[in-house]
Scaffold this active site. Sequence first.
Site, PDB file in Angstrom:
ATOM      1  N   THR A  24      44.843  39.717  38.126  1.00  0.00           N
ATOM      2  CA  THR A  24      44.911  38.646  37.457  1.00  0.00           C
ATOM      3  C   THR A  24      45.976  38.500  36.332  1.00  0.00           C
ATOM      4  O   THR A  24      46.590  37.505  35.852  1.00  0.00           O
ATOM      5  CB  THR A  24      43.618  38.562  36.634  1.00  0.00           C
ATOM      6  OG1 THR A  24      42.411  38.204  37.547  1.00  0.00           O
ATOM      7  CG2 THR A  24      43.470  37.457  35.463  1.00  0.00           C
TER       8      THR A  24
ATOM      9  N   SER B 229      43.020  41.781  44.466  1.00  0.00           N
ATOM     10  CA  SER B 229      42.198  43.129  44.441  1.00  0.00           C
ATOM     11  C   SER B 229      41.092  43.125  45.274  1.00  0.00           C
ATOM     12  O   SER B 229      40.381  44.016  45.730  1.00  0.00           O
ATOM     13  CB  SER B 229      42.277  43.768  43.214  1.00  0.00           C
ATOM     14  OG  SER B 229      40.904  43.290  42.313  1.00  0.00           O
TER      15      SER B 229
END
Length: 338
Positions: A16, A62
Amino acid sequence: MMPLKRHILIIYAGGTIGMQASAQGYVPVAGFEKKVREQLGSDQADQLPTFDLLELDHLIDSSNLQPHHWCELAGIIGAHWQQYDGFVLLHGTDTMAYTASMLSYLFQRLNKPVIVTGSQIPLAELRNDALDNLLTSLMFAGRYDIPEVCLCFNGYLLRGNRSRKLKSSALDAFASPNCELLGQAGIHLKLFSERLLPAGEPTLSFPVFDPNAVVVLPVYPGISARVADAILNDNAVKGCVLQTYGAGNPPDANSELMMVLEAAIKRGVSIVNVTQCLQGGVSQGAYATGATLNRIGVIPGSDLTLEAAFTKLHYLIATQPQEQVGALMIKPLCGEMS
């Protein structure tokens, strides 16, 4: 305390922290170094250690992390080990605790910091936690002797293999429920050096992981032996993290389930028992139900987190003879268990 101007390598692996909005939601984008340096004025940069930023060619969301990524990230750090005084790995939060745990096993007996961080809000957003997490990680890595793999988030410096993501949307997303903080960033940075592991010299060689070698089996009311058999009855499976209730208690009245577990252990599968609770650990045998696991050969996992147990099993299976895995699972290798 280290001199201020240490040389740190930032590795941007994705997550992010470097994403931007798209019609499909946040997506990884290249060019993170330019964004960072644009946000840092010269006065701020002067207060930071010197740093270089290496960006992966293929950024990782991820949630898509695979075991081979751990070796790739470790290999990048290892290849630059002698050139830098410390490392900051920028990683997505969803599997950050898995990566921090695995890196702690791959880089045992460190003599410089490896700090994993990321953010809940991208740096590209006007209001974000990305810059603060990055700067705090850089300052810890650049100012202090920290011979550990750590996770730094929202001002907390945590032992990497004790960390867990507890909150999906709050900025204080991570904690180490069974381990004290290693450091904290308030008005001043504070490092609890007495809590750190001793320094050493890491071995910079890394195994290859079989992505099918380790599985997770959570117990729940009504769990069927067929479910466990489907997960465990595969020749590729060498290890299993069994998530039980409370202090390590399984539904031992489910005799078929216990038979499946026992049969897997007899085939050579290492089964490690961890609690579903956030705090505390297993005390296998404190209750009669847990004693059943002792009888069939399940390994008690103490207060290992799911992430630490899963990655430790992967690491031991890839580096040790199978008959040694059980003995090493109950011994702390790098502060991962009490």
